[in-house]
Each structure stands twice: as structure tokens, then as C-alpha cells.
Design a protein around this motif. Sequence first.
Motif, PDB file in Angstrom:
ATOM      1  N   LYS A  59       0.606  -1.313   0.002  1.00 55.83           N
ATOM      2  CA  LYS A  59       0.200  -0.141   0.001  1.00 55.83           C
ATOM      3  C   LYS A  59       0.887   1.310  -0.073  1.00 55.83           C
ATOM      4  N   LEU A 106       1.220   7.031  -6.700  1.00 51.35           N
ATOM      5  CA  LEU A 106       0.076   8.045  -7.026  1.00 51.35           C
ATOM      6  C   LEU A 106       0.108   9.365  -6.613  1.00 51.35           C
ATOM      7  N   GLU A 112      -9.555  12.277  -5.565  1.00 52.56           N
ATOM      8  CA  GLU A 112      -9.702  12.069  -6.990  1.00 52.56           C
ATOM      9  C   GLU A 112      -8.254  12.861  -7.268  1.00 52.56           C
ATOM     10  N   ILE A 153      -8.602   9.212 -11.995  1.00 54.77           N
ATOM     11  CA  ILE A 153      -8.176   8.155 -11.021  1.00 54.77           C
ATOM     12  C   ILE A 153      -8.879   8.645  -9.574  1.00 54.77           C
ATOM     13  N   SER A 154      -9.579   7.797  -9.061  1.00 58.60           N
ATOM     14  CA  SER A 154     -10.150   8.192  -7.612  1.00 58.60           C
ATOM     15  C   SER A 154      -9.802   6.993  -6.738  1.00 58.60           C
ATOM     16  N   LEU A 155      -9.637   7.176  -5.480  1.00 55.63           N
ATOM     17  CA  LEU A 155      -9.326   6.614  -4.331  1.00 55.63           C
ATOM     18  C   LEU A 155     -10.314   6.639  -3.526  1.00 55.63           C
ATOM     19  N   ALA A 168      -9.373   1.581  -5.671  1.00 50.28           N
ATOM     20  CA  ALA A 168      -9.014   2.584  -6.583  1.00 50.28           C
ATOM     21  C   ALA A 168      -9.912   2.454  -7.669  1.00 50.28           C
TER      22      ALA A 168
END
Length: 513
Positions: A4, A11, A160, A337-339, A365
Motif C-alpha cells: 500500500k 499515486l 480524486e 483516478i479516484s481513491l 481505486a
Amino acid sequence: MRYKAPLLTVLVGLTLSGCSLAPDPEPVQPVEVIPEAFSEAEEAGSYQPIQWWRAFGDATLDRLVDTVLVANLDLAEAVARVGEAQAQVGIAKADLFPSITGSGNVSRQDNPVNAGFGAIIGAILGGGLPGDSAGGGEPGEFPSRSVIRGYDLSVGFAYELDFWGRARNDRGAALADLRASAADFQAAQLGVLAEAITAYFDLVDLRNRIAVTEEIVGVLEEREVLSLIRYRRGLIGSFELYTVRQDLQSAQASVPQLRSQLGESRRRLALVSGRHLSDLEALLGPDSDPLVVADPIPPGLPADLLWQRPDVRAAGERLEAARLRVGARKAERLPGISLTGTLGLQSSSADGLFDISQWFSNLAAGLTAPLFLGGRLNANLSAAEARYAQQVAVYGRSVLTAVGEVESALLRYREERGRFQLLSAQLDQADASVSLQAERYRSGVAEYTDFLDALRIRLNVQSTLAASSRDVALARLAVHRALGGGWSPPDEEDRVAQQTEDEQPSIQEYPGS
């Protein structure tokens, strides 16, 4: 958990190094070819206009300006608009950070065990359905109902990644809007003070003209009495008598008009100073006698207008905001890209809710890309590009207008100063004529009416000269206003400048600025 940390590091690195899709600053023709000097400038030097009105040596004017800066309602409205722009910066800035939410839930489920999923479980464990002899179980061997309780506390986040720079561009545009709003405040301050100073000099001029006109009326009344006596003696004709009477009536009729104009000037001053008419006299006082300041003004360089004039600065900042918003609208058309994630505690009982071993987590993600939105994103981009093109034209027009206004104001100021000097010389001649006619009358060479005529001419020249001094002051005001004023800023403007001092003025990014 070992994978992680590297994933998040990569990222975050991609986000920080993401590109900006905003177009390069577009050259603005009037800025690129701005003249090197003003054609109407009389002398070189740097422009230092701070609190220039104090050169008039009029305490009433200084007190009026101080009052307007504090109490004017237009400035209060402009300050509120700056506050709104600051809030918009906070809204745009929020997209650069993850959103974090907390939640707590308590649940309780109460179901019969002889139906649905409970019946299936009972059949497996007891060899048959509860209460069914074919299943081999005795009735009552299992509880008739199933009660499930749940407790959980959690913290969730969503973020995001701003890989394409959408959020950064929107934040930069909001900051540019804030700087433009601060410049608008300066422009409003400049306009309000110009209005107040104009009304004040009008008031001073009208007071002087009323006093001089009343003196002229007194002279003409005396002249009319003497003309009537001379007419009855046959020394003059009726035409001369009627001419004197018409002059007297014309002077008498101008007094009410001047008093009406004086009342209008008082009303304008009361409005701009945020006061009622009844409170204005205490501010103005009975006497106002500003000096005539007719020295040349060094306007500096035309390029200085790009930062001196608040309206030009505001146009430049709005141009920058429009440019950045084009980049933001381009970024909306690209994948994002979103988390998302949740971390918390859950238990079947309230006592075990705070047991650290009851933790749970999830992390996800996602990649989303717009495929079909009916052309909305393309239309948004086209609208942003059109607004950018508009602001390019507005900025160029602002620069041309600023340079042209300075040229016109310098020319007007020079001509008004020349006119004032001529009228001053004319007043000296009128004084000499009055002295001469008085001496001739005392010597018995001339009539008293000659002295009265010379005195009336002198009073007329004095009235014209008073109006000319007002015109010189207003022409000087026009020069300072065209050059950007130079008004001492109140606390609100200092606060705005302090909050945005780490941001370089975007106007400097444009070629030729």
C-alpha cells in the motif's frame, strides 16, 4: 499492507507532477506595442501620487476623503465582493484535498428462524426444518426467532488524483478572480473618491460664485439707482437705463439657480460620504479655501499603467482566470483516478465496539472516463475558449483606453493651467482698472458709474477665475484617475494583498507587460 505505501507514494507523485492543459498565454497586441512615453507628458519622472489631494492644503477636503473611505456604502459593497471571491478560492482549493467523513451505525435485525435463510440453516443443523417432525428435530429445540445486533464506527475518505491539473487550474483561476476583485475594489475606491472630490470642488466653486454674484447684484443695484437719476436729468438715454436694469435682473435671477446647484452638490456629497444632509454641514464647516495646485505631473511610463490602473490589472487577472479555466475544462474530458477507503471498528455488542482487534478496512481505486455525455464536455470547453478570447479583447481594449485617457487628461490639465494663468493676469488688469477709476473719481475726473462698471468687471473676472481654479483641480483629478489614482488603501485592501502576496501577478506573464 506492504504494497500500500509504495502504491500511495507513486499515486501522490503522479498527482504532484501532473500536467496542466491550460493554453500558453496569448500575446495581446496593444500590450506588445505600448508606447515608450506619453506624447503629452511635460516632464520625466516617476509617478508618486499617494494622497495627492493634501497638496491643496484644505483640512476640510482631507477630512472629507477620510470620511468617504470609512463610510461610503459602495466601498462596503465592494469589500463584500472581495469576501465572496475569497470564499470562492476556498471552494476551489477544497478539490485538491481528500474528503474525509466519519460515521457511526447501530443496527438490529429480528427475523423468524422458520422462514428464509434461517429455515435453511435450521434444516442443515437439525436434520429438518424447525417444528417439522420429518426433520428429526423436536419442536422448540431451536429458538423461534433470530436477533442480530451490529455496532460500527468508521472514517471514510475519497480522493480524486489531480493528474491533469483540473483542480489546480480551477484554484489558480479562483485566485486570479480574487486578485481581480481586489483590483475592482481599488477601482471602486478611485471612482468614489473622484466623485467626492468633484462634488467638493463644485461646492466650493458654487459658494464663491454665489458670494461674488451677490456682490455684483449690490453693485448693479447701486448702478441702477444712479442710472435712473441720470436718466431723469436727461444725461443718458432709456436704452442705457434698460441695459443696466436687464443686467441687474439677470444677476438676480442667477442666484436661485446657483443655490439650487449648491444644494445638489451637498446632496451628492452626503450620498458619497454615507451621511444625511443634516449631518453634512458639521463635516464641511463654513469655510473652504483649497489652494490652486498647477504644477506639472510626471506621469511615468505607459507600461506602468499595467499595474497602476486597477481596471487594467483586473482585466489582466480575468484574462489569466479564463486561460486557466480552459485547462480545467480540457481536463474534465480525460480519465480520472479516484481513491476511496474506510477504516473503523465493528462489533456485535456495544461493549466490544472499542476493542482494537475488531478493526476493519477497505481500500479501492477506480478509473473513470467520460464516454458519452451528449456533447456537454465539448460545449463547456468551447464556452471556456470563447470566454478566453473575450478576455483577450477586453484586456487589449483596457490598455488602449488607459493610454488614451492619460493622454487626454494630460492635455486637458495643461490647457486648464494655461487658461488659469491668463485669467489670473486678467484679474490683475481688472484690479488695476478698479484702482484707476477710484482714483479718477476721487480726483473728480470720472463719474462714479465708471468706478462701478470697473468693479463689476472685476467681480465677473473673479467669478470666472474661481471657476477656472475648480477646472484646474478637476483636470488634475482626471490625470490621477487616468494614471491609477494613488489612494491610500484601507485595512480591507491590505488584508487581501497580504493573503495573495505569495501569488505572482498573472499580468506579468503576458508578453510585453
